[in-house]
Scaffold this active site. Structure first.
Site, mmCIF file in Angstrom:
data_model
loop_
_atom_site.group_PDB
_atom_site.id
_atom_site.type_symbol
_atom_site.label_atom_id
_atom_site.label_comp_id
_atom_site.label_asym_id
_atom_site.label_seq_id
_atom_site.Cartn_x
_atom_site.Cartn_y
_atom_site.Cartn_z
ATOM 1 N N SER A 54 0.779 -1.136 -0.057
ATOM 2 C CA SER A 54 0.058 -0.354 -0.217
ATOM 3 C C SER A 54 0.937 1.223 0.015
ATOM 4 C CB SER A 54 -0.936 0.110 1.144
ATOM 5 O OG SER A 54 -1.278 1.123 1.542
ATOM 6 N N GLY A 55 0.481 2.391 -0.779
ATOM 7 C CA GLY A 55 1.317 3.417 -1.022
ATOM 8 C C GLY A 55 1.051 4.231 0.542
ATOM 9 N N LEU A 56 -0.075 4.254 0.773
ATOM 10 C CA LEU A 56 -0.695 4.951 2.290
ATOM 11 C C LEU A 56 0.071 4.390 3.590
ATOM 12 C CD1 LEU A 56 -2.235 6.635 4.074
ATOM 13 C CD2 LEU A 56 -3.849 4.680 4.217
ATOM 14 N N ASP A 66 1.003 10.448 2.258
ATOM 15 C CA ASP A 66 0.866 9.760 1.139
ATOM 16 C C ASP A 66 0.854 10.725 -0.077
ATOM 17 O OD1 ASP A 66 0.297 7.640 -0.722
ATOM 18 O OD2 ASP A 66 -2.085 7.315 0.076
ATOM 19 N N ASP A 93 1.146 -0.741 -5.009
ATOM 20 C CA ASP A 93 0.275 0.283 -5.150
ATOM 21 C C ASP A 93 0.984 1.398 -5.949
ATOM 22 O OD1 ASP A 93 -1.275 2.667 -5.092
ATOM 23 O OD2 ASP A 93 -1.458 2.612 -2.977
ATOM 24 N N ASP A 95 0.899 4.143 -7.155
ATOM 25 C CA ASP A 95 0.083 5.534 -7.465
ATOM 26 C C ASP A 95 -0.002 6.055 -8.896
ATOM 27 O OD1 ASP A 95 0.413 5.768 -4.762
ATOM 28 O OD2 ASP A 95 2.149 6.792 -4.463
ATOM 29 N N GLU A 122 -2.956 4.372 -10.781
ATOM 30 C CA GLU A 122 -4.323 5.309 -10.626
ATOM 31 C C GLU A 122 -4.280 6.509 -11.558
ATOM 32 O OE1 GLU A 122 -3.453 5.601 -6.459
ATOM 33 O OE2 GLU A 122 -3.832 7.880 -6.678
ATOM 34 N N LYS A 128 0.496 12.686 -6.310
ATOM 35 C CA LYS A 128 -1.073 12.311 -6.048
ATOM 36 C C LYS A 128 -1.292 12.669 -4.295
ATOM 37 C CE LYS A 128 -1.762 9.133 -3.628
ATOM 38 N NZ LYS A 128 -1.773 7.770 -3.480
ATOM 39 N N ASN A 130 -3.863 11.080 -1.171
ATOM 40 C CA ASN A 130 -4.798 9.793 -0.922
ATOM 41 C C ASN A 130 -6.162 10.123 -1.231
ATOM 42 O OD1 ASN A 130 -6.340 8.357 1.200
ATOM 43 N ND2 ASN A 130 -4.548 7.119 1.012
ATOM 44 N N SER A 131 -6.750 9.087 -1.860
ATOM 45 C CA SER A 131 -8.142 9.444 -2.267
ATOM 46 C C SER A 131 -9.170 9.781 -1.280
ATOM 47 C CB SER A 131 -8.707 7.970 -2.957
ATOM 48 O OG SER A 131 -7.776 7.405 -3.816
ATOM 49 N N ARG A 167 -6.549 1.897 -12.078
ATOM 50 C CA ARG A 167 -7.326 2.250 -11.050
ATOM 51 C C ARG A 167 -8.105 3.580 -11.392
ATOM 52 N NH1 ARG A 167 -5.316 3.263 -4.822
ATOM 53 N NH2 ARG A 167 -6.513 5.039 -4.407
ATOM 54 N N HIS A 198 -12.694 2.275 -7.366
ATOM 55 C CA HIS A 198 -12.401 2.815 -6.092
ATOM 56 C C HIS A 198 -13.640 3.620 -5.767
ATOM 57 C CE1 HIS A 198 -10.582 2.969 -2.214
ATOM 58 N NE2 HIS A 198 -9.813 3.641 -2.410
#
Ligand code: SPV
Ligand code: MG
Length: 569
Positions: A54-56, A66, A93, A95, A122, A128, A130-131, A167, A198
């Protein structure tokens, strides 16, 4: 859609093939988040078939945001630790791919080199966010530009099984279902192996709707962090291929660390946390520390191999009562330091660093610096072998067993640990050693296959027996065993363990001493090599020997200014 089950894979399948099989399988599959080597290993042990890098959480474990604050090479270095710690397939992930099509090409090549099974990119803009942080405000990538990035990635992979997951962030950014489907189709046409759709809603409605309208064009991947209360069967029924549990190990570790840190800070003690945290041994296990020990046996040269010593120091000292009321014999001061310290220093000088001392009488007074202390509580009624039995890991590595009341010149232990024989005993061949003094307190007379030729013929001499009798069967002893036994190698150690275990079944085991063990080894067919010395050592068995020990010890001290006592001939 071609749909092999993961279990049809050959056991030798690459990680990339394993991830691909998960994406294509008929059943719902799961990836669990990991963010470093140890969490990657924990994911594997929990039974998961794959890892979400996970990027986060990778950013978070570095302590950064992130927002691509960690560079892509730092992420890739971290992945290397994860891939080393776990043999599971890892989906990174990735990104936005960390730049344009060209950065994506290089990323894919580097990921393949590190054994990573696939990457998810994504459709946002580098750098980026975080979403779940202001998703609506985040710009989406141009569709054509993003399709070019997917194509560039696919064209760069060397292994056909490497997966690129595209993504779609349209729902996160508030662009609606139609845009999400339009983008997914474009990415699918560009060559994406799967679509990650997502959503940040609390319910799975838009995901389920997307899946229905998508209609199985290629595998769908979801991240139900926000709609976590949805029953997993809903995802199954919707035809989702892969569920990512995206951040839960880092969050679990965070809660545990916060609570433990606060508790220790508040109470200034570890007492309340020890039983609630993983043991140090558990950490060693996760690090595969045992494998290191085995590799040491295989690869370290004998000279560097770990060496251990067991020092038998349970007795008060029969003829030394007047000076041992408050300490055992080994703590008697000799030329400024305790007898035991001379012994321990002597061992350490020869790289014998793992030293276990078995105390008994006044064991509480033993200085434990640099040693492990074991205690024979029944020292008053038992002998040396009962003390030896107190050492839990006795003979699991090459070992020197030593009486506790010895002083010796350092070459004696050097030669002993360098001996290649399974068993070696040090025997003093001087006339004084074999004199049949009626009052001698130690009478470990050694009978050997040959007398000491003082190195003239280079013959191998074997020990036949140790006896308290100075004319055993009418023979003259060849010397006196000084109280040092070396054990070497797998076979020697196994034989010693076997012989020792047999002695332990004897009714009189509690009364047995080292000579009985050595004689039992000889009777078992062990070849016990004799290392002859000519003096150069002292035992401390009575007041007279205690007094003389100081002179001997002074002779071991560099430039002590005192002419050493004549210590050998
Ligand atoms: C991640 O795990 O870094 C993800 C998933 O990208 S999410 O945080 O839900 O965006
Ligand atoms: Mg991410």
């Amino acid at each position: 859609m071609n749909a092999p089950d993961a279990f049809t894979l050959p056991p030798t399948a690459t990680r990339a093939a394993q991830l691909r099989a998960m994406l294509l399988s008929n059943q719902l599959e799961f990836l669990m988040e990991a963010h470093n080597g140890i969490s990657a290993r924990i994911v594997r042990e929990a039974g998961f078939k794959g890892i979400w890098a996970s990027g986060l959480t990778i950013s978070a474990q570095f302590g950064v945001r992130d927002n691509n604050e960690a560079s892509w090479t730092q992420v890739v270095d971290n992945l290397e630790f994860m891939a080393d710690a776990s043999d599971l397939p890892i989906l990174l992930d990735g990104d936005t791919g960390y730049g344009n099509f060209n950065n994506m090409r290089r990323l894919v090549r580097k990921l393949e080199q590190r054994g990573i099974a696939g990457v998810c990119i994504e459709d946002k803009v580098f750098p980026k966010t975080n979403s779940f942080i202001g998703g609506e405000r985040q710009p989406l990538a141009d569709i054509d530009e993003f399709c070019g990035k997917i194509k560039a990635g696919k064209d760069s992979q060397a292994d056909d099984d490497f997966s690129i997951v595209a993504r779609v962030e349209a729902l996160i950014a508030g662009w609606g279902m139609e845009e999400a489907l339009r983008r997914a189709e474009a990415y699918h046409q560009a060559g994406a192996d799967a679509i990650l759709i997502h959503s940040k809603l609390k319910r799975a409605d838009e995901i389920v709707q997307f899946a229905r309208e998508w209609g199985n064009r290629c595998p769908l991947v979801i991240v139900p962090t926000k709609y976590y209360s949805t029953p997993t069967d809903v995802f199954r029924e919707a035809g989702i291929s892969l569920v990512i549990w995206a951040n839960h190990l880092l969050r679990a570790a965070t809660s545990a660390m916060q609570s433990v840190a606060a508790e220790i800070h508040r109470n200034e003690t570890l007492i309340n946390v020890e039983d609630r945290v993983a043991t140090v041994d558990e950490i060693f296990r996760l690090q595969d520390a045992d494998e290191y020990t085995q590799a040491e046996d295989r690869y370290l040269s004998a000279a560097n191999a770990p060496r251990s010593a067991i020092v038998l120091a349970a007795s008060r000292g029969k003829n030394l009562e007047s000076v041992t009321t408050d300490r055992p014999k080994v703590m008697l001061p000799v030329a400024g330091k305790p007898l035991l310290r001379w012994l321990v220093d002597g061992f350490k000088k020869q790289n014998v660093n793992d030293i276990t001392v078995v105390g008994g009488y006044r064991a509480d007074a033993i200085d434990t610096a640099g040693i492990t202390l074991a205690v024979n509580e029944r020292h008053a009624e038992t002998g040396e072998l009962a003390s030896l039995a107190r050492v839990a890991n006795a003979f699991t590595q090459d070992t020197v067993v030593s009486y506790g009341d010895l002083l010796f010149r350092s070459y004696i232990v050097r030669d002993l640990v360098e001996s290649a024989a399974d068993f070696t005993v040090v025997v003093d061949s001087t006339a004084a050693a074999t004199a049949n003094a009626a009052n001698a307190s130690v009478r470990d007379f050694a009978y050997c296959s040959a007398g000491d030729d003082r190195g003239l013929f280079g013959q191998q001499v074997l020990l036949e027996k140790i006896s308290g009798d100075a004319s055993d069967a009418g023979r003259t002893p060849n010397g006196r065993w000084i109280g040092l036994l070396g054990v070497r190698g797998d076979e020697g150690r196994a034989q010693l363990q076997r012989v020792f275990a047999a002695l332990q079944t004897r009714a009189d085991f509690d009364q047995l001493g080292m000579p009985e063990l050595i004689n039992a080894l000889a009777a078992d067919g062990a070849k016990i090599e004799v290392q002859y010395v000519h003096g150069h050592w002292r035992g401390v068995n009575d007041m007279e020997e205690f007094r003389r020990a100081a002179d001997f010890a002074h002779g071991q001290t560099p430039f002590s200014g005192t002419a050493p006592e004549t210590q050998g001939d």
